[in-house]
Design a protein around this motif. Structure first.
Motif, mmCIF file in Angstrom:
data_model
loop_
_atom_site.group_PDB
_atom_site.id
_atom_site.type_symbol
_atom_site.label_atom_id
_atom_site.label_comp_id
_atom_site.label_asym_id
_atom_site.label_seq_id
_atom_site.Cartn_x
_atom_site.Cartn_y
_atom_site.Cartn_z
ATOM 1 N N ASP A 85 4.727 2.377 -1.099
ATOM 2 C CA ASP A 85 3.259 2.200 -2.176
ATOM 3 C C ASP A 85 3.609 1.455 -2.957
ATOM 4 O O ASP A 85 2.904 2.041 -4.130
ATOM 5 C CB ASP A 85 2.497 3.676 -2.694
ATOM 6 C CG ASP A 85 2.075 4.581 -1.020
ATOM 7 O OD1 ASP A 85 1.724 3.184 -0.182
ATOM 8 O OD2 ASP A 85 2.092 5.428 -1.488
ATOM 9 N N ASP A 86 4.647 1.149 -3.517
ATOM 10 C CA ASP A 86 5.674 0.367 -5.180
ATOM 11 C C ASP A 86 5.209 1.486 -5.882
ATOM 12 O O ASP A 86 5.646 1.078 -7.312
ATOM 13 C CB ASP A 86 4.394 -1.228 -4.658
ATOM 14 C CG ASP A 86 4.569 -1.718 -3.774
ATOM 15 O OD1 ASP A 86 5.032 -2.618 -3.529
ATOM 16 O OD2 ASP A 86 3.190 -2.742 -3.785
ATOM 17 N N ASP B 114 1.847 10.081 4.228
ATOM 18 C CA ASP B 114 1.244 9.180 3.918
ATOM 19 C C ASP B 114 0.405 9.014 2.900
ATOM 20 O O ASP B 114 0.199 10.006 2.688
ATOM 21 C CB ASP B 114 0.333 8.311 5.847
ATOM 22 C CG ASP B 114 -0.802 8.421 6.014
ATOM 23 O OD1 ASP B 114 -0.485 10.005 5.544
ATOM 24 O OD2 ASP B 114 -0.385 8.818 7.294
ATOM 25 N N ALA B 115 -1.057 8.075 3.002
ATOM 26 C CA ALA B 115 -1.903 8.249 1.899
ATOM 27 C C ALA B 115 -3.246 8.656 2.420
ATOM 28 O O ALA B 115 -3.865 9.762 1.350
ATOM 29 C CB ALA B 115 -2.344 6.562 1.559
ATOM 30 N N ASN B 116 -3.352 9.539 3.684
ATOM 31 C CA ASN B 116 -4.376 10.405 3.996
ATOM 32 C C ASN B 116 -3.542 11.557 4.621
ATOM 33 O O ASN B 116 -4.455 12.678 5.163
ATOM 34 C CB ASN B 116 -4.818 9.980 5.488
ATOM 35 C CG ASN B 116 -6.168 10.533 5.846
ATOM 36 O OD1 ASN B 116 -7.115 10.922 4.204
ATOM 37 N ND2 ASN B 116 -6.631 10.371 7.116
#
Length: 335
Positions: free
Chosen positions: A197-198, A143-145
């Motif tokens: 996340d597009d 994920d983003a983190n």
């Protein structure tokens, strides 16, 4: 008493490092290394290719021209090798590794290839693979983190099974995986993988099916073009895209040539594994990420987080470590 130099691993970037923000960076940072630039320019001119200086000092960044395979490869190799020359005496370099095309820069940094002749090989390999079939996409595994996402891994495994023989694991790149395959398979995979996340899955423009069996013809041409005489014993340990360590002085140069132009071209390149092995086996004080740009930063940080290296376990802890005066990861492309 002289102060001991910090130990360091050198990490060389692959395709995609030289973009519009990097225009002029080679001349600006390394203008005093004129002998290297002159030698490379002469070689490129003799090959009927645009010279490094001509490309780097262009008045504007021309996407079609600068990102053309043989030009992009020359700029990435030149910038990386000159970054290495600029810092090699400031550190005790204990090993060299790289991602994808960065393996070629690593071979020059480690003394396996003559740095001028290497420009011929880099240019030839770019031409050799430019007309290869297939395509490539990139997809996140975290994920983003930077927390691993099992469902992303499961989706990749599922699509590889469904498109077996047409879709392949191309590069493991920190928190990402790159898949290569036929154009049909890549389009199918892009349509079936979950949207993240597009942005992902992202088909990479201008990329062929790098590091997959679809590159076998390019591999055969490279083996025919470049003999073992172009290879020397490395002066530094090299970690390849399998995580294998090539240790001086007992490297079988035929095996190294065969890996470089066969496995490295037509099989999976596991940059994550290469970096893990480098860090665990050589325990460096610093990681030196060569330019151009900072394309390696995220993948390196994600790999260190997977290892929980120096208490780095996610994106935030990596950023905190990097904010310190003694940051362990130095991106030379940003200097």
């Amino acid at each position: 008493m002289s102060q001991q130099k910090p130990t360091a691993i050198v990490v060389c970037p692959g395709r995609g490092g030289y973009n519009k923000p990097e225009l002029g960076s080679i001349s600006r940072k390394h203008g005093k290394k004129k002998h290297w630039l002159d030698a490379w320019n002469e070689r490129r001119h003799s090959l009927g290719a645009a010279t490094v200086t001509e490309l780097d000092q262009a008045q504007k960044f021309d996407f079609k021209r600068h990102l053309h395979a043989e030009n992009s490869a020359a700029l990435i190799y030149a910038a990386g090798y000159l970054d290495y020359q600029a810092v090699k005496n400031d550190y005790d370099i204990v090993a060299v590794t790289g991602n994808s095309m960065g393996w070629y820069t690593a071979l020059s940094c480690a003394g396996v290839w003559d740095p001028v002749n290497a420009m011929d090989i880099v240019t030839d390999m770019a031409r050799n693979t430019a007309d290869a079939q297939g395509a490539q996409l990139i997809f996140p595994l975290t994920d983003a983190n930077w927390t691993p996402q099992p469902e992303f891994h499961a989706a990749i495994t599922d699509i590889l099974n469904k498109l077996r023989g047409e879709l392949f694991e191309s590069i493991y790149y920190g928190g990402y995986i790159l898949l290569s395959g036929t154009e049909r398979a890549i389009k199918q995979a892009a349509g079936k993988l979950p949207k993240v996340d597009d942005r992902f899955p992202l088909i990479l423009p201008g990329h062929a099916a790098f590091h997959s069996p679809l590159m076998q013809q390019a591999s055969q041409r490279a083996l025919a073009n470049w003999s073992v005489e172009h290879f020397n014993q490395p002066t530094l340990p090299l970690i390849d895209g399998r995580g294998h360590i090539w240790q001086r002085p007992a490297v079988d140069l035929k095996d190294l040539r065969d890996y470089t132009f066969n496995h490295q071209v037509a099989q999976t390149y596991n940059f994550t594994r290469a970096l893990e092995v480098a860090v665990r086996e050589f325990a460096p004080d610093k990681l030196l990420l060569l330019g151009p740009g900072n394309s390696l930063g995220g993948a390196v940080g994600q790999t260190l987080a997977m290892m929980n290296w120096r208490n780095i376990h996610d994106k935030q802890s990596f950023a905190q470590q990097q904010a310190r005066d003694d940051a362990a990861v130095i991106s030379l492309g940003l200097t």
